[in-house]
Scaffold this motif. Structure first.
Motif, PDB file in Angstrom:
ATOM      1  N   LYS A 369       1.027  -1.338   0.211  1.00 27.48           N
ATOM      2  CA  LYS A 369       0.090   0.326  -0.119  1.00 27.48           C
ATOM      3  C   LYS A 369       0.866   1.619   0.168  1.00 27.48           C
ATOM      4  N   ILE A 370       2.299   1.117   0.542  1.00 23.19           N
ATOM      5  CA  ILE A 370       3.151   1.995   0.804  1.00 23.19           C
ATOM      6  C   ILE A 370       4.832   1.463   0.476  1.00 23.19           C
ATOM      7  N   GLY A 371       4.826   2.405  -1.488  1.00 23.62           N
ATOM      8  CA  GLY A 371       5.774   1.615  -1.776  1.00 23.62           C
ATOM      9  C   GLY A 371       7.204   3.090  -1.446  1.00 23.62           C
ATOM     10  N   VAL A 372       7.712   2.606  -2.578  1.00 26.10           N
ATOM     11  CA  VAL A 372       9.190   3.272  -2.414  1.00 26.10           C
ATOM     12  C   VAL A 372       9.052   4.882  -3.321  1.00 26.10           C
ATOM     13  N   VAL A 409       2.439  -0.360  12.833  1.00 26.98           N
ATOM     14  CA  VAL A 409       1.092  -0.429  14.225  1.00 26.98           C
ATOM     15  C   VAL A 409      -0.018  -0.447  13.579  1.00 26.98           C
ATOM     16  N   ILE A 410       0.580   0.601  12.667  1.00 21.34           N
ATOM     17  CA  ILE A 410      -1.182   1.140  11.067  1.00 21.34           C
ATOM     18  C   ILE A 410      -1.719   0.297  10.426  1.00 21.34           C
ATOM     19  N   SER A 411      -0.513  -0.134   9.940  1.00 22.25           N
ATOM     20  CA  SER A 411      -0.713  -1.216   9.154  1.00 22.25           C
ATOM     21  C   SER A 411      -1.514  -2.755   9.865  1.00 22.25           C
ATOM     22  N   ASP A 420     -10.283   0.380   6.473  1.00 18.06           N
ATOM     23  CA  ASP A 420      -9.018   0.458   5.128  1.00 18.06           C
ATOM     24  C   ASP A 420      -8.265   1.183   5.531  1.00 18.06           C
ATOM     25  N   PHE A 421      -6.356   0.761   4.758  1.00 16.24           N
ATOM     26  CA  PHE A 421      -5.395   0.980   5.734  1.00 16.24           C
ATOM     27  C   PHE A 421      -5.642   2.691   4.914  1.00 16.24           C
ATOM     28  N   TYR A 422      -5.867   3.507   3.942  1.00 12.36           N
ATOM     29  CA  TYR A 422      -6.070   4.515   3.434  1.00 12.36           C
ATOM     30  C   TYR A 422      -6.303   5.888   4.387  1.00 12.36           C
ATOM     31  N   ALA A 423      -7.632   5.396   4.840  1.00 13.29           N
ATOM     32  CA  ALA A 423      -8.829   6.033   5.290  1.00 13.29           C
ATOM     33  C   ALA A 423      -7.894   6.480   6.876  1.00 13.29           C
ATOM     34  N   VAL A 428      -5.514  10.001  10.900  1.00 13.86           N
ATOM     35  CA  VAL A 428      -3.876   9.778  11.601  1.00 13.86           C
ATOM     36  C   VAL A 428      -3.383  10.444  11.829  1.00 13.86           C
ATOM     37  N   GLY A 429      -3.115  11.412  10.563  1.00 13.44           N
ATOM     38  CA  GLY A 429      -2.227  12.273   9.966  1.00 13.44           C
ATOM     39  C   GLY A 429      -2.889  13.520  10.030  1.00 13.44           C
TER      40      GLY A 429
END
Length: 559
Positions: A369-372, A409-411, A420-423, A428-429
């Motif tokens: 979901k979060i890459g380079v 930890v969030i994942s 939903d990970f992005y939500a 959190v942000g």
């Protein structure tokens, strides 16, 4: 002198003395020679040497030094005042004294050296270096660092006490010439060494050292930390020797054990004396009015803490006059483009490599979901916004290890609760941004004045332990998957397992290619298809462990 030139027209002044039928002392030549006063430049031992005096020569090219030739050298002398060591507040000074005196330190009293005479510090240093049992390479390097050069045998770094009147307006002071401490940081040295020599009679060791009776030599490794380097270690023993009463008692003791015991006892007494003196000063200041000042300062800090937006206004007032120059200075100026270009290339790789490393880690923790790419884009956008609106364009933002742990930890929370990970990551942000706004508006950063170094060390310890646990967990998972797979435990020999591993790897590759291409042909029986998905690859686990051990070894030598 150049060939074919008239010697009388040389720019450098020369004095000629014609002596007919005089032999050259160097080669015994009976031809007519000339003795001339001239300065000669020579390149020797990777530096230029300037020699001047009288020379013999029989032609324009062959010069020989006379016996009274001299060499000029430049000597840089700098005096710097250092504070006396604080034995009460610092733990290291007392530990150094106990450690050096408990170990096999070199301690020579006047009975051991009474039959010898020392005309210069180099003789004392040679004696003490010989007693330290160092290698020849370290001894030569120590001599090079301790002394200025071969022609001027003067100690390069020394610590010595001075005495002056209470009124410093006249600027007059006197050196304490009864002792001297020489220090040196040796790059090839592995541990610290100390040597103390007591002379039976006062010895002249040069300027400001006419009556030396105690000589201290301290050698420390070049990469030692700040509290254990040569200057700090020398300052510890120099503080003890600055006491005239202690020096008199050290000169009177007869045995080495009494000498050491006297230094240890004086160290403990000095700790108590400094503690009592510090306590008395604090009580006196409190009685004079320190409490009132402290209350005023506390009220002032509390008022600044409660003022809404005071910190932001102060930052704007400080940074606005320099905001334009932060950008203009990178373009205007001599050699500025070269400096900016080299700095840009350096920061490009310095920022890109951590982003790639933590991007791969985030990609693994978040299942892609979060890459380079996303890490690099987020770091670029955040750095630009901070440079423009933060007022500090020279501050470079980087992704760090704590962020990678928080993302993991969030994942994990999203996987456990099927969120939903992005939500979740966006919420959190926004929550963190809300707290940052509150902290900035109410100037909560003033609380950092009560944070100590232990806070940073505890946080760093937490990060290190977390990554070590993850590394051990991944290693165990890799061994469980590849080394302890069912295909690797069939009771065959090692050669049979290696052969089977190769055939299994080829069959495993063909099986995956067939499934990807959607071929209907079955390479294996349906009953064996479930076991074929697990490959026996023990070499992968061994390679994984080897890389992990290599990284630890490289990190150990790097530190």
């Amino acid at each position: 002198m150049g060939k074919g030139k008239d010697n009388s027209k040389e720019k450098a002044p020369m004095l000629y003395e014609k002596e007919n039928s005089m032999k050259n002392p160097s080669n015994g030549n009976s031809k007519s020679t000339i003795k001339v006063s001239k300065s000669i430049w020579a390149f020797k031992k990777n530096e230029w040497r300037l020699r001047f005096g009288k020379y013999w020569f029989s032609n324009l090219y062959n010069f020989d030094f006379a016996s009274n030739g001299e060499e000029a050298s430049l000597l840089h002398d700098r005096h710097e005042k250092i504070a006396l060591q604080d034995f009460d507040d610092e733990v290291r000074p007392a530990v150094d004294v106990e450690q050096f005196l408990d170990q096999d330190c070199v301690l020579l009293l006047d009975e051991d050296v009474a039959a010898q005479t020392y005309s210069s510090p180099s003789d004392l240093v040679d004696l003490l270096l010989g007693r330290m049992r160092l290698s020849a390479t370290v001894v030569e390097e120590a001599k090079t660092i301790l002394f200025t050069n071969d022609s001027v045998p003067t100690l390069s770094r020394t610590i010595q006490a001075t005495y002056s009147s209470k009124d410093m307006s006249n600027g007059k002071f006197e050196y304490d010439e009864s002792w001297i401490c020489a220090v040196g940081d040796i790059p090839t040295l592995m541990q610290r060494h100390i040597a103390i020599i007591r002379l039976k009679h006062p010895t002249n060791m040069g300027d400001t050292c006419h009556d030396v009776q105690l000589f201290v030599l301290i050698l420390c490794p070049g990469k030692e930390k700040g509290t254990k380097n040569g200057l700090e270690t020398g300052r510890t023993f120099a503080t003890l020797l600055a006491d005239v009463n202690l020096r008199r008692r050290l000169l009177e003791v007869a045995t080495e054990e009494e000498f050491k015991r006297l230094l240890l006892n004086r160290t403990r007494e000095l700790i108590d004396e400094q503690r009592q003196s510090r306590t008395a000063v604090r009580i006196k200041l409190d009685n004079v009015g320190k409490s009132t000042t402290k209350n005023d300062e506390t009220n002032d800090n509390f008022w600044k803490f409660c003022q809404f937006g005071q910190g932001i206004r102060e930052d704007l007032c400080r940074r606005l006059p320099h905001y334009i120059s932060d950008y203009v200075d990178g373009v205007v100026g001599r050699k500025t483009p070269q400096k900016v270009l080299s700095t840009t290339f350096f920061l490009y790789f310095a920022c890109l490599l951590p982003a790639i490393a933590f991007g791969v880690l985030n990609d693994h923790n978040t299942h892609g979901k979060i890459g380079v790419k996303k890490v690099i884009m987020g770091q670029t956008i955040g750095g630009l916004f901070f440079a423009i609106f933060g007022g500090q364009p020279l501050l470079i933002l980087l992704t760090t290890a704590p962020l990678a742990l928080y993302i993991k930890v969030i994942s994990s929370i999203c996987d456990d609760f099927e969120l939903d990970f992005y939500a979740m990551y966006g919420c959190v942000g926004l929550w963190c941004a809300f707290f940052l706004f509150i902290f900035s508006l109410f100037n909560v950063s003033r609380l950092m004045r009560w944070c100590t170094r232990s806070t940073e060390e505890i946080f760093g310890l937490f990060i290190s332990v977390a990554f070590c646990v993850d590394a051990c967990r991944d290693t165990a998972k890799n061994f469980q998957k590849n080394f302890n797979s069912p295909q690797c435990h069939d009771g065959n020999s090692i050669i049979t397992n290696v052969t089977k591993n190769l055939s299994s790897s080829l069959t495993f590759y063909l099986w995956n290619e067939t499934r990807i291409n959607g071929s209907a042909e079955a390479l294996v029986d349906p009953d064996e298809e479930a076991n074929l998905g697990v490959e026996c690859n023990q070499a992968s686990s061994v390679l994984f462990l080897s890389f992990d051990a290599g990284n630890r070894l490289v990190g150990r030598f790097h530190l």
